[in-house]
Enzyme design. Structure first.
Site, PDB file in Angstrom:
ATOM      1  N   THR A  18      32.703  45.502  40.359  1.00  0.00           N
ATOM      2  CA  THR A  18      32.236  46.791  39.845  1.00  0.00           C
ATOM      3  C   THR A  18      31.824  47.653  41.031  1.00  0.00           C
ATOM      4  OG1 THR A  18      31.474  45.699  37.828  1.00  0.00           O
ATOM      5  CG2 THR A  18      30.591  47.885  38.206  1.00  0.00           C
ATOM      6  N   GLY A  75      27.028  44.689  39.952  1.00  0.00           N
ATOM      7  CA  GLY A  75      26.260  43.448  39.992  1.00  0.00           C
ATOM      8  C   GLY A  75      26.165  42.763  38.646  1.00  0.00           C
ATOM      9  N   SER A  84      28.302  46.399  28.110  1.00  0.00           N
ATOM     10  CA  SER A  84      28.251  46.454  29.573  1.00  0.00           C
ATOM     11  C   SER A  84      26.804  46.448  30.035  1.00  0.00           C
ATOM     12  CB  SER A  84      28.931  47.745  30.036  1.00  0.00           C
ATOM     13  OG  SER A  84      28.702  47.947  31.402  1.00  0.00           O
TER      14      SER A  84
HETATM   15  N1  GLY Z   1      31.668  44.167  33.827  1.00  0.00           N
HETATM   16  C1  GLY Z   1      30.267  44.093  33.964  1.00  0.00           C
HETATM   17  C2  GLY Z   1      29.544  44.984  33.014  1.00  0.00           C
HETATM   18  O1  GLY Z   1      30.093  45.964  32.535  1.00  0.00           O
HETATM   19  O2  GLY Z   1      28.414  44.671  32.698  1.00  0.00           O
END
Ligand code: GLY
Length: 588
Positions: free
Chosen positions: A399, A490, A470
């Protein structure tokens, strides 16, 4: 002083006044706590009144890669605003930081438009394909099939980023989408030098890349080795896909020959995308989560991003304590106990608001927080299993996040992703597009941990066309004196990193110190405090262990926080990129 800036300042002071009013009613008693840390009227910190002496300020961008920061700078210099720059930075990141976001990915763009004081969230989260089913990653015995939700095309949701680019450009930008995409197109077509960080990520995922011939062609040498740092990486197919988007807008990606190539490549690799899934994708503009803490106005992403709700839940719990008066070990204990409780709420209640009823008002209310706070003992960790109610319950710098402030006071905090490093590791033939593996952010099975160790309930179960929950937490922290634009990658650690960043900003820390601050984290389950080396002193470790906390020093560091701070009185703007990453913050 520009007129616009004065307007911004006056508006902020009004907001603080309403924040104070909203805070009345937080009077609580914590007999068990030392008087020094009882803070019965949490929002009684007086607002400082209308900021005075606002002066012109420079623009700033902080992102996870210097070339992306420069792409945004180029677009601002060409007359674009923060929203145009957000398109340019995101698209450049899709080219030069393939680990962490990309055209097949998605995320959340938190925007502040200064002219009409609009705060809004562009939800560009990936959606489950129409053919997705609740148990699609389970075997006939009901057990999760190893790697099914993380590797290969079946792990990929329907992309959100390209739709966000067009929406940002059309509704908020000053420049055309085509102009804002030019820096990324150039980087893809002419190439960029591979840096040490991406070199390391490619080495880590080499075996996965070898299974995708197109990915291996771009990211590995002909013999399958990891190219040396400094090697120029060219991505002609990705450049062509970006050109289609530049020329035809979102239609150029979600319909036509790009869409046909995407669907053919995904299905040939075992995925279930259809042309209809792509054609139906739309971003959703959502109201941000807005709350207050210690006189600051907090603006953050709303579900299906869990960040804003969980952050406010944590801050509301903490608002009853005077953390500044608490000794360091007590402060950390209280913060950890707030983390534990708010992440439990995440597991129980949060999912895609278009599919499940989320009690947002309850979870972000002072009264609810008061109840949560009432169960915190000052001298003892509460085992997570003693907190009632999960019917059944995301780390690493996969991310990416960037923060932008333009000279007109417009702001963007954007967190975007492919989920894990290099997403599913699969590049769709002919398109140059690396596929996300965001389907793993659903709760694949009740009470089963995902790649981030997070557990989830039915609210986040898979359903066709649903967005997975998310942890992204793009956030603005506004005080009478200034603003912080913050966020980080993270996984499940994101929200707590933003929490620590918020507490530190309100304690007067500089942007550079906020991004380098050593971090600690609790996410309800597993019931342990994970901490970076140096985050806890020997004394704090002794005290916290004595209180019953399970502590685990992490062998690695987390996050890649990108922070901009703007001080109204001096006009000083700081942009800081996390030293754990290889990004760049620029003020100009
Ligand atoms: N892919 C990690 C989140 O969106 O929390």
């Amino acid at each position: 002083m520009p007129k616009k800036d004065r307007g911004s300042a006056v508006r902020l002071s009004r907001l603080f006044a309403s924040a104070l009013l909203a805070g009345v009613g937080l009077a609580l008693s914590y007999a068990a706590l030392p008087a020094s840390v009882q803070h019965p009227v949490a929002l009684a910190t007086p607002a400082a009144g209308a900021p005075t002496g606002i002066i012109a300020h420079p623009a700033a961008i902080a992102s996870g890669h210097p070339l992306a920061t420069r792409a945004g700078q180029e677009i601002l210099a060409a007359g674009g605003n923060a929203f145009d720059a957000a398109v340019a930075v995101s698209a450049a990141l899709a080219v030069v930081e393939p680990c962490c976001s990309g055209l097949s990915g998605g995320g959340f763009y938190l925007l502040h438009r200064d002219a009409d004081h609009l705060d809004t969230v562009i939800d560009a989260r990936e959606k489950a394909p129409g053919g997705a089913t609740r148990d699609m990653y389970l075997d006939s015995a009901g057990k999760p099939i190893p790697h099914a939700s993380t590797g290969g095309p079946l792990a990929a949701g329907i992309p959100g980023e390209p739709a966000a680019f067009e929406y940002l450009a059309r509704k908020f930008g000053k420049l055309s989408l085509k102009q804002s995409l030019q820096p990324a197109i150039r980087l893809a077509r002419d190439g960029f030098p591979l840096d040490e960080r991406i070199h390391g990520v490619i080495g880590f995922k080499r075996d996965v890349l070898l299974r995708s011939p197109d990915a291996a062609h771009v990211w590995l040498t002909p013999s399958g080795a990891v190219p040396d740092a400094g090697t120029i990486i060219k991505q002609q197919q990705l450049a062509a896909t970006l050109e289609a988007l530049a020329n035809d807008g979102a239609r150029g990606f979600y319909t036509g020959h790009v869409a046909q190539d995407l669907v053919a490549g995904v299905r040939a690799g075992g995925g279930i995308w259809t042309l209809a899934d792509l054609a139906a994708y739309k971003v959703v503009e959502r109201k941000p989560i807005i709350g207050s803490y210690r006189g600051a106005r907090i603006v953050s992403a709303s579900p299906p991003a869990s960040g804003g709700v969980v952050l406010m839940d944590e801050l509301n719990i903490l608002s009853g304590f005077d953390l500044q008066k608490a000794n360091p070990a007590l402060r950390k204990h209280l913060v950890i106990e707030a983390m534990r409780r708010a992440y439990r709420d995440r597991a129980i209640y949060l999912g895609d608001p278009d599919f499940v009823q989320i009690p947002v008002a309850m979870l972000t209310s002072a009264d609810y927080a008061a109840g949560q706070r009432g169960s915190i003992r000052p001298d003892k960790a509460m085992p997570s299993e003693m907190l009632p109610g999960v019917e059944e319950p995301s780390s690493g710098p996969h991310t990416t996040h960037f923060s932008i402030l333009d000279a007109a006071g417009n702001r963007v905090a954007a967190t975007i992703s492919l989920n894990l490093y290099l997403g599913s590791g699969f590049m769709v033939p002919k398109t140059g597009v690396m596929l996300n593996n965001t389907m793993d952010d659903f709760s694949i099975k009740q009470a089963t941990q995902n790649a981030f160790g997070l557990v989830g309930g039915t609210a986040n179960a898979i359903a066709p066309n649903k967005r997975s929950l998310s942890s992204m937490t793009p956030t603005f922290v506004e005080t009478p004196h200034g603003v912080m634009i913050v966020g980080t990658p993270g996984g499940s650690y994101i929200i707590n990193m933003v929490l620590l960043g918020t507490l530190n900003y309100l304690d007067g820390m500089s942007a550079a110190d906020i991004v380098r601050y050593p971090r600690y984290h609790h996410q309800y389950l597993p019931d342990e405090v994970d901490y970076e080396k140096g985050a806890l002193s020997a004394d704090e470790i002794r005290t916290l262990e004595g209180e019953g906390h399970q502590l685990r020093e992490s062998s690695r560091q987390w996050g890649n926080m990108q922070v901009i701070t703007w001080d109204f009185a001096s006009g000083r703007v700081e942009a800081a990129s996390d030293p754990r990453g290889a990004g760049e913050g620029l003020v100009y």
